[in-house]
Scaffold this motif. Structure first.
Motif, PDB file in Angstrom:
ATOM      1  N   TRP A 172       0.818  -1.203   0.000  1.00 24.58           N
ATOM      2  CA  TRP A 172       0.000   0.000   0.000  1.00 24.58           C
ATOM      3  C   TRP A 172       0.858   1.261   0.000  1.00 24.58           C
ATOM      4  CZ3 TRP A 172      -4.181  -1.236   4.298  1.00 24.58           C
ATOM      5  CH2 TRP A 172      -4.987  -2.296   3.844  1.00 24.58           C
ATOM      6  N   LEU A 173       1.997   1.203   0.687  1.00 25.21           N
ATOM      7  CA  LEU A 173       2.815   2.398   0.884  1.00 25.21           C
ATOM      8  C   LEU A 173       3.396   2.918  -0.423  1.00 25.21           C
ATOM      9  CD1 LEU A 173       4.699   1.250   4.116  1.00 25.21           C
ATOM     10  CD2 LEU A 173       2.561   2.518   3.943  1.00 25.21           C
ATOM     11  N   SER A 174       3.532   2.062  -1.422  1.00 23.26           N
ATOM     12  CA  SER A 174       4.069   2.489  -2.712  1.00 23.26           C
ATOM     13  C   SER A 174       3.001   3.032  -3.645  1.00 23.26           C
ATOM     14  CB  SER A 174       4.802   1.318  -3.393  1.00 23.26           C
ATOM     15  OG  SER A 174       3.918   0.236  -3.611  1.00 23.26           O
ATOM     16  N   ASP A 175       1.741   2.982  -3.244  1.00 26.18           N
ATOM     17  CA  ASP A 175       0.654   3.489  -4.071  1.00 26.18           C
ATOM     18  C   ASP A 175       0.415   4.975  -3.763  1.00 26.18           C
ATOM     19  OD1 ASP A 175      -2.407   3.971  -4.702  1.00 26.18           O
ATOM     20  OD2 ASP A 175      -1.820   2.175  -5.803  1.00 26.18           O
ATOM     21  N   LYS A 176       0.295   5.779  -4.805  1.00 23.79           N
ATOM     22  CA  LYS A 176       0.170   7.221  -4.611  1.00 23.79           C
ATOM     23  C   LYS A 176      -1.124   7.595  -3.901  1.00 23.79           C
ATOM     24  CE  LYS A 176       2.941   8.284  -8.715  1.00 23.79           C
ATOM     25  NZ  LYS A 176       2.972   8.953 -10.044  1.00 23.79           N
ATOM     26  N   SER A 177      -2.189   6.873  -4.188  1.00 27.84           N
ATOM     27  CA  SER A 177      -3.486   7.225  -3.592  1.00 27.84           C
ATOM     28  C   SER A 177      -3.595   6.838  -2.120  1.00 27.84           C
ATOM     29  CB  SER A 177      -4.613   6.564  -4.385  1.00 27.84           C
ATOM     30  OG  SER A 177      -4.506   5.147  -4.321  1.00 27.84           O
ATOM     31  N   PHE A 178      -2.661   6.014  -1.630  1.00 22.69           N
ATOM     32  CA  PHE A 178      -2.741   5.595  -0.224  1.00 22.69           C
ATOM     33  C   PHE A 178      -2.534   6.788   0.704  1.00 22.69           C
ATOM     34  CE2 PHE A 178      -0.388   4.241   3.599  1.00 22.69           C
ATOM     35  CZ  PHE A 178      -1.351   3.454   4.193  1.00 22.69           C
ATOM     36  N   LYS A 179      -1.470   7.575   0.455  1.00 23.59           N
ATOM     37  CA  LYS A 179      -1.184   8.724   1.314  1.00 23.59           C
ATOM     38  C   LYS A 179      -2.305   9.740   1.262  1.00 23.59           C
ATOM     39  CE  LYS A 179       2.406  12.152   2.291  1.00 23.59           C
ATOM     40  NZ  LYS A 179       3.740  12.691   1.882  1.00 23.59           N
ATOM     41  N   GLU A 180      -2.859   9.972   0.075  1.00 24.12           N
ATOM     42  CA  GLU A 180      -3.963  10.913  -0.046  1.00 24.12           C
ATOM     43  C   GLU A 180      -5.183  10.436   0.735  1.00 24.12           C
ATOM     44  OE1 GLU A 180      -4.700  11.234  -4.178  1.00 24.12           O
ATOM     45  OE2 GLU A 180      -2.744  12.147  -4.649  1.00 24.12           O
ATOM     46  N   THR A 181      -5.448   9.136   0.672  1.00 23.54           N
ATOM     47  CA  THR A 181      -6.589   8.581   1.411  1.00 23.54           C
ATOM     48  C   THR A 181      -6.421   8.756   2.907  1.00 23.54           C
ATOM     49  OG1 THR A 181      -6.910   6.932  -0.341  1.00 23.54           O
ATOM     50  CG2 THR A 181      -7.962   6.509   1.777  1.00 23.54           C
ATOM     51  N   VAL A 182      -5.209   8.509   3.399  1.00 23.01           N
ATOM     52  CA  VAL A 182      -4.951   8.645   4.836  1.00 23.01           C
ATOM     53  C   VAL A 182      -5.104  10.094   5.277  1.00 23.01           C
ATOM     54  CG1 VAL A 182      -3.208   8.391   6.641  1.00 23.01           C
ATOM     55  CG2 VAL A 182      -3.459   6.620   4.908  1.00 23.01           C
ATOM     56  N   ILE A 183      -4.529  11.032   4.516  1.00 23.48           N
ATOM     57  CA  ILE A 183      -4.589  12.452   4.894  1.00 23.48           C
ATOM     58  C   ILE A 183      -6.028  12.953   4.864  1.00 23.48           C
ATOM     59  CG2 ILE A 183      -3.893  14.778   4.209  1.00 23.48           C
ATOM     60  CD1 ILE A 183      -1.282  13.614   3.211  1.00 23.48           C
ATOM     61  N   ASN A 184      -6.767  12.612   3.815  1.00 17.64           N
ATOM     62  CA  ASN A 184      -8.156  13.072   3.711  1.00 17.64           C
ATOM     63  C   ASN A 184      -9.012  12.524   4.839  1.00 17.64           C
ATOM     64  OD1 ASN A 184      -7.547  14.489   1.392  1.00 17.64           O
ATOM     65  ND2 ASN A 184      -8.137  12.816   0.013  1.00 17.64           N
ATOM     66  N   CYS A 185      -8.827  11.251   5.161  1.00 12.51           N
ATOM     67  CA  CYS A 185      -9.626  10.653   6.230  1.00 12.51           C
ATOM     68  C   CYS A 185      -9.269  11.236   7.593  1.00 12.51           C
ATOM     69  CB  CYS A 185      -9.434   9.131   6.224  1.00 12.51           C
ATOM     70  SG  CYS A 185     -10.338   8.259   7.508  1.00 12.51           S
ATOM     71  N   TRP A 186      -7.976  11.509   7.799  1.00 15.16           N
ATOM     72  CA  TRP A 186      -7.521  11.991   9.115  1.00 15.16           C
ATOM     73  C   TRP A 186      -7.933  13.435   9.377  1.00 15.16           C
ATOM     74  CZ3 TRP A 186      -5.665   8.739  12.638  1.00 15.16           C
ATOM     75  CH2 TRP A 186      -5.108   9.264  13.801  1.00 15.16           C
ATOM     76  N   THR A 187      -8.011  14.238   8.318  1.00  8.58           N
ATOM     77  CA  THR A 187      -8.297  15.666   8.492  1.00  8.58           C
ATOM     78  C   THR A 187      -9.726  16.061   8.133  1.00  8.58           C
ATOM     79  OG1 THR A 187      -7.477  16.126   6.244  1.00  8.58           O
ATOM     80  CG2 THR A 187      -5.892  16.253   8.059  1.00  8.58           C
TER      81      THR A 187
END
Length: 371
Positions: A172-187
């Protein structure tokens, strides 16, 4: 003995085609002689038969008259305990690329009538593809009657033990959309409450969001690889008789990059599930990782527990027995606490309490820091 084996195998080969879930399986039943020379002849015949047939689902079972470890024999042995025979038997199993199914029940399958010795002589040996198809395969010893041998039963039943723990996958960590998903959900949502409760709720929400993202966007890594391969091959076939257009060249490059990324994600998933590193996470050996993955599943799979001398494999009863065991384990046997009744402790007055809880003054900080 040789003739009986070949007759059984020939009958199985031509007449006993067993269809199970639309899968053709090959079963060889063994009744091995006791002498090591005769065993070698038998082993070589089975090896030749298995190598001559291009089949994946193999099960070799029966009385092998051999043990795989010194712990599989107890008591007096008239033929002695030779480690060479054990090594030859294990080498034969490794050469055939067979795996012994996990055991349930008794440790021994053969008992001398006078009770002086017992051994594990009967077993099921399965091919890796068998474990891939039916990963929950287990063998269990059943009660015996007049025979010196215990019946051994092979079964494959998937047991639902409840919800599985959530885990972050390395791919998951190598997928670009993973970081965006985490940031959007967290904020996206600000949860009211004290710090510990807010953190718990955010992690809970993030877990559900990542499950949805994995199911709807990231998807099955192997299926993604195959889909990209099909699309790439189709593009190459359609343009085999002409030059690629600018748009097709761009699409070809994108597909090649997507295939490389999907293949790396699938290899990373296999490595993580197998919990091993292959040449420092280098070249992928998928077959090796699949075998390690199945081995970990077999070792980590709880088949059941012994309850009051009876083997129990019902999930609800096993869970209750495990809960009761640890509840008793962490419970104090002698619940005693010393009491301090009647003892008068010194107390601070209100003025002293105000001094302790008052905010720090700037002069106090300077004095404590510089002087």
């Amino acid at each position: 003995m040789k003739r009986i084996l070949w007759d059984q195998v020939r009958q199985l080969k031509h007449d006993k085609r067993i269809l199970w879930e639309a899968q053709q399986i090959s079963i060889i039943t063994i009744y091995s002689p006791c002498e090591i020379q005769s065993k070698r002849i038998l082993w070589d015949q089975v090896r030749q038969l298995k190598h001559s047939l291009s089949r994946d689902l193999w099960c070799i079972c029966g009385d092998f008259n051999s043990i795989r470890d010194l712990a599989e024999r107890f008591g007096i042995c008239q033929r002695g305990l030779g480690t060479k025979d054990i090594k030859e038997f294990n080498d034969w199993i490794d050469d055939l690329e067979l795996v012994e199914a996990p055991w349930l029940g008794r440790n021994f399958t053969w008992f001398r009538p006078n009770g002086t010795s017992r051994s594990k002589l009967d077993r099921f040996l399965l091919s890796p593809k068998w474990h891939d198809r039916w990963s929950a395969s287990t063998q269990s010893t059943l009660p015996r009657n007049f025979s010196n041998h215990c019946p051994v039963m092979l079964r494959s039943s998937s047991v639902n033990w409840g919800l599985k723990p959530f885990r972050i996958l390395d791919c998951w960590l190598s997928d670009k959309s993973f970081k965006e998903t985490v940031i959007n959900c967290w904020t996206s949502n600000q949860q009211p409450g004290w710090g510990g409760y807010v953190l718990k709720e955010k992690i809970k929400r993030l877990k559900q969001r990542l499950k949805t993202w994995n199911r709807e966007q990231f998807g099955d890594t192997l299926r993604r690889v195959k889909m990209i391969e099909e699309e790439l091959n189709k593009l190459e076939e359609d343009t085999s008789q002409r030059q690629l257009t600018t748009q097709e060249k761009l699409k070809l490059k994108q597909l090649q990059e997507a295939l490389r990324s999907a293949a790396q994600a699938h290899e990373s998933l296999l490595r993580q599930k197998a919990k091993v590193k292959w040449i420092k996470q280098g070249d992928c050996n998928s077959r090796y990782f699949h075998m390690m993955l199945n081995a970990n599943r077999r070792n980590n799979n709880m088949k059941g527990v012994m309850v009051n001398g009876t083997w129990c494999h019902d999930p609800s009863k096993v869970k209750e027995e495990v809960r009761a065991f640890f509840s008793k384990r962490f419970q104090e046997s002698d619940y005693y606490r010393p009491r301090l009744d009647g003892i008068c402790f010194q107390k601070i007055n209100q003025h002293q309490n105000d001094m302790l809880t008052a905010p720090f003054q700037e002069e106090e900080i300077k004095q404590a820091t510089w002087e």
